[in-house]
Design an enzyme around this catalytic site. Structure first.
Site, short mmCIF file in Angstrom:
data_model
loop_
_atom_site.label_atom_id
_atom_site.label_comp_id
_atom_site.label_asym_id
_atom_site.label_seq_id
_atom_site.Cartn_x
_atom_site.Cartn_y
_atom_site.Cartn_z
N ALA A 1 -16.40 9.58 10.31
CA ALA A 1 -15.90 9.51 11.69
C ALA A 1 -15.31 8.16 12.04
O ALA A 1 -14.69 8.00 13.08
CB ALA A 1 -17.03 9.85 12.66
N ARG B 1 -9.10 -1.64 10.46
CA ARG B 1 -8.49 -2.66 9.60
C ARG B 1 -7.46 -2.10 8.61
O ARG B 1 -6.75 -2.85 7.96
CB ARG B 1 -9.60 -3.42 8.84
CG ARG B 1 -10.27 -4.47 9.70
CD ARG B 1 -11.48 -5.07 9.04
NE ARG B 1 -12.64 -4.20 9.17
CZ ARG B 1 -13.80 -4.40 8.53
NH1 ARG B 1 -13.92 -5.41 7.69
NH2 ARG B 1 -14.81 -3.57 8.70
#
Ligand code: UD1
Ligand code: CA
Length: 481
Positions: free
Chosen positions: A11, A16
């Site tokens: 999830a 990043r």
């Protein structure tokens, strides 16, 4: 003993990655991150697989439908920690489960089914309520640390940000992969608190709860810590892609394949190679590519979903969705497109493109040709720079060329058209109607030589002088100087 359920945690947001693609759908070795997690999970033969999705859930759910339709997606919204994720997975997709539950991360692609099996074996062998896959890391920064008592028994997992300096000195970390007793897990999850630095339900807190209930908790350090590394950014993705590729190349080399340069050879997980295949440098084998014994692939070759027969050679070629037969020779600088089938001992040579076409036994397209939507019989030679004119701007049409046909160089075969068995086509022809068996078609302007043109139109040129010298030499019966 096979697990009753595997819960894949997928999830997370993957901020990043800086990507519009959900993190777990990024690929390495021709398979998505979540695909790797599912492949390792399926290797333990679980009764059911639940995938917790959140960020990008529409895309991830659709992707699961393609790669593993039996996996059950459960939406976690909001994301309130790993404990919360497992709790809702159990509640929504496995409320009745009592056997062993494996929890794995969706972003740990090098995890192997064998390691999960070893974890299960320890879990059952020791009679644990929970068994954690751990690793000893040179730099454990960021990970949860395994806290053990004087006897070596695991007592807790402390998150890096919640840990004391002494705890941060512990090199053994939690991989985030566990085996649990399902019923005990459910009971512990019901008692999780959120009194930690992130205000989340930590799955790791179940260990202390289970210990407090008097149950055993175990830990199994992974043999190779690379196997439990997760991916947060594209630098880590590239590192793990390289490690996965090393593993795949080593596997095939041990199975009898010569890989000249593993560092520049990229092989997807779905590729199969027979013994005595040779892979030359800078070669990429993707998708469901299969290569038979004795074939030599590369250098500088990319094959996707392509089958290569025994002893074929494929040099500096780009091919997708192609069947290359036994002993076929392809390349260099050859582009083979979907739907192309090259029968045994045929050849497609330099600077040729072939699309959606069949080339018969021993037939050749040696140089500089485009063959699109063609059916070529056996023993036929397609001369250099032949074009199959398959597109009139509106529709694509097929060209049929029979057995033992000889097509001269620089020919246009304007589809739909058929050149029947045993026919010849003169070089430079534009063929717009069928050629009967055994005929030669000549479809080009007749040559006209206009004598003395250079002397009249280009007097005093080097050409004119060369011509005059040749003429006087011919008249005197001597070679010109
Ligand atoms: C977690 C562990 C930590 C371990 C590390 C290994 C906890 C509290 N900590 O840390 O001990 O060393 O994994 O990587 O469990 N996820 C969800 N829903 C959530 C939160 C996470 O599905 O609400 C998924 C993520 O997508 C990921 C996995 O769970 O696949 C781990 O989450 P992540 O945030 O990376 O865990 P950490 O807190 O770093
Ligand atoms: Ca993490």
């Amino acid at each position: 003993m096979k697990p009753a359920a595997v819960i894949v945690l997928a999830a997370g947001e993957g901020t990043r990655m800086k990507s519009s693609t959900p993190k777990v759908m990024h690929t390495l070795g021709g398979r998505s991150l979540v695909g790797h997690a599912l492949a390792a999970s399926r290797g333990t033969d679980p009764e059911r697989v639940v995938v917790v999705v959140g960020s990008g859930r529409e895309l991830v759910t659709a992707h699961l439908g393609e790669i593993d339709p039996d996996a059950v997606p459960v939406v976690q919204e909001p994301r309130n920690g790993t404990g919360h994720a497992v709790r809702i997975a159990l509640t929504e997709a496995a409320p009745d489960v009592t056997g062993t539950v494996l929890v794995v991360c969706g972003d740990v692609p090098l995890l192997r089914a064998e390691t999960l099996q070893a974890l299960l074996a320890m879990h059952h062998g020791e009679g644990n309520a929970a068994t954690v896959l751990t690793a000893i890391l040179p730099d454990p920064t960021g990970y949860g640390r395994m806290v053990r008592d004087a006897s070596g028994a695991v007592t807790a997992i402390v998150e890096h940000r919640d840990a004391t300096d002494d705890q941060r000195a512990i090199a053994e970390i939690n991989s985030g992969i566990y085996a649990f007793d399902g019923a005990l897990l459910r009971s512990a999850l019901g008692r999780l608190k959120t009194d930690n630095s992130q205000g989340e339900e930590y799955l790791t807190d179940t260990l202390e709860i289970l210990r407090g209930d008097g149950h055993r908790v175990g830990a199994m350090p992974a043999e190779d810590h690379n196997e439990i590394h997760g991916i947060n950014d594209r630098v880590q993705l590239a590192n793990l892609r390289r490690l996965l590729n090393e593993r795949i190349c080593a596997h095939w080399m041990r199975a009898g394949v010569t890989v000249i340069d593993p560092a520049s050879t990229w092989i997807d997980v779905g590729v199969t190679l027979e013994a005595d295949v040779t892979i030359a440098p800078n070669t990429q084998l993707h998708g469901r590519t299969r290569i038979a014994a004795g074939a030599v692939i590369g250098p500088n070759t990319t094959l996707r979903d392509t089958e290569v027969g025994e002893n074929a050679t494929v040099l500096a070629t780009h091919a997708t969705g192609v069947e290359i037969g036994t002993g076929v020779s392809v390349g260099p600088f050859t582009f083979l497109r979907p739907g192309t089938k090259l029968a045994a001992k045929s050849k497609v040579g330099a600077f040729c493109e072939v699309k959606n076409s069949n080339l018969g036994l021993g037939s050749k397209i040696p140089h500089l040709s485009y063959v699109g939507d063609g059916d070529i019989g056996d023993g036929t030679n397609i001369g250099a720079a032949t074009i199959f004119v398959n597109y009139d701007g509106q529709t694509k049409s097929r060209t049929t060329v029979g057995d033992h046909v000889f097509v001269g160089c620089d020919t246009m075969l304007v589809a739909p058209v058929t050149v029947h068995d045993g026919a010849y086509v003169a070089a430079g022809s534009v063929i717009t109607s069928d050629v009967p068996p055994g005929a030669i078609a000549v479809a080009r302007g007749t040559q006209r030589n206009i004598e003395g043109w250079v002397a009249r139109k280009r007097p005093d040129s080097k050409s004119a002088k060369a011509a005059a010298a040749a003429q006087s030499a011919a008249e005197s019966g001597k070679e010109p100087d």
